[in-house]
Design a protein around this motif. Sequence first.
Motif, PDB file in Angstrom:
ATOM      1  N   SER A   4       0.844  -1.186   0.000  1.00  0.00           N
ATOM      2  CA  SER A   4       0.000   0.000   0.000  1.00  0.00           C
ATOM      3  C   SER A   4       0.882   1.239   0.000  1.00  0.00           C
ATOM      4  O   SER A   4       2.072   1.188   0.322  1.00  0.00           O
ATOM      5  N   LEU A   5       0.284   2.365  -0.334  1.00  0.00           N
ATOM      6  CA  LEU A   5       1.005   3.622  -0.317  1.00  0.00           C
ATOM      7  C   LEU A   5       1.531   3.918   1.080  1.00  0.00           C
ATOM      8  O   LEU A   5       2.662   4.369   1.240  1.00  0.00           O
ATOM      9  N   GLU A   6       0.727   3.649   2.100  1.00  0.00           N
ATOM     10  CA  GLU A   6       1.156   3.906   3.470  1.00  0.00           C
ATOM     11  C   GLU A   6       2.401   3.093   3.816  1.00  0.00           C
ATOM     12  O   GLU A   6       3.311   3.581   4.472  1.00  0.00           O
ATOM     13  N   TRP A  29       3.358  16.382   1.335  1.00  0.00           N
ATOM     14  CA  TRP A  29       2.548  16.355   0.125  1.00  0.00           C
ATOM     15  C   TRP A  29       2.181  17.796  -0.189  1.00  0.00           C
ATOM     16  O   TRP A  29       1.844  18.567   0.708  1.00  0.00           O
ATOM     17  N   GLU A  39      -2.001  15.581  -5.552  1.00  0.00           N
ATOM     18  CA  GLU A  39      -0.933  16.027  -4.669  1.00  0.00           C
ATOM     19  C   GLU A  39       0.396  15.423  -5.113  1.00  0.00           C
ATOM     20  O   GLU A  39       0.422  14.335  -5.693  1.00  0.00           O
ATOM     21  N   LYS A  41       4.595  14.655  -4.018  1.00  0.00           N
ATOM     22  CA  LYS A  41       5.657  14.519  -3.019  1.00  0.00           C
ATOM     23  C   LYS A  41       6.954  14.486  -3.815  1.00  0.00           C
ATOM     24  O   LYS A  41       7.193  13.566  -4.595  1.00  0.00           O
ATOM     25  N   LEU A  57       6.225  11.364  -6.211  1.00  0.00           N
ATOM     26  CA  LEU A  57       5.022  10.578  -6.029  1.00  0.00           C
ATOM     27  C   LEU A  57       3.867  11.496  -6.379  1.00  0.00           C
ATOM     28  O   LEU A  57       3.855  12.675  -6.000  1.00  0.00           O
ATOM     29  N   ARG A  59      -0.232  11.624  -6.195  1.00  0.00           N
ATOM     30  CA  ARG A  59      -1.403  10.996  -5.582  1.00  0.00           C
ATOM     31  C   ARG A  59      -2.664  11.686  -6.102  1.00  0.00           C
ATOM     32  O   ARG A  59      -2.824  12.888  -5.939  1.00  0.00           O
ATOM     33  N   LYS A  61      -6.794  11.753  -5.924  1.00  0.00           N
ATOM     34  CA  LYS A  61      -7.970  11.335  -5.178  1.00  0.00           C
ATOM     35  C   LYS A  61      -8.908  10.587  -6.113  1.00  0.00           C
ATOM     36  O   LYS A  61      -8.816  10.725  -7.342  1.00  0.00           O
ATOM     37  N   ALA A 114      -7.871   8.862 -12.063  1.00  0.00           N
ATOM     38  CA  ALA A 114      -7.905   7.880 -10.979  1.00  0.00           C
ATOM     39  C   ALA A 114      -9.232   7.152 -10.954  1.00  0.00           C
ATOM     40  O   ALA A 114     -10.279   7.711 -11.288  1.00  0.00           O
ATOM     41  N   GLY A 118      -8.746   5.832  -5.960  1.00  0.00           N
ATOM     42  CA  GLY A 118      -7.633   6.750  -6.117  1.00  0.00           C
ATOM     43  C   GLY A 118      -6.474   6.066  -6.832  1.00  0.00           C
ATOM     44  O   GLY A 118      -6.566   4.896  -7.216  1.00  0.00           O
ATOM     45  N   CYS A 120      -1.889   6.234  -7.183  1.00  0.00           N
ATOM     46  CA  CYS A 120      -0.593   6.815  -6.837  1.00  0.00           C
ATOM     47  C   CYS A 120       0.436   6.359  -7.859  1.00  0.00           C
ATOM     48  O   CYS A 120       0.554   5.167  -8.144  1.00  0.00           O
TER      49      CYS A 120
END
Length: 130
Positions: A4-6, A29, A39, A41, A57, A59, A61, A114, A118, A120
């Motif tokens: 995951s992105l997290e 971000w 967004e 990064k 990166l 991202r 939504k 997206a 979403g 990324c």
Amino acid sequence: MHASLETLLSEGHAVHTVAGCRDAGSLPWKAHPVFAGVELKHLVTAADTDGALSCHLVRLKPGATLASHVHEGQWELHEVVAGSGTAGLAAQQIAYQPGVAAVIPRGVTHEVTAGEAGLCLFAKFFPALL
């Protein structure tokens, strides 16, 4: 199974340059200056590479779009990190999902939208965008 992105941006994921190391998770971000719901990064900037390349990166939504645009001076490489969506590249439609990469030559019109969860991207620009 894809991370995951997290997970990708959790503590301990580092960006190394000759100037030193930075924690990717602690980088902020920033709202895209043109496209709503997008967004950025900035992991590697022109200052890190004497303008040779930049890495970001991106991202989006759910439902957000990087509407049709072109980079006249840069080649762009997208790697889908998380989520899903679609990309238009010249006359092609590409399903974006983790594991997909797309090479976008300078001067070629493209767009990205997206999906419901979403999207990324790990986007690289040659020469640097910033």
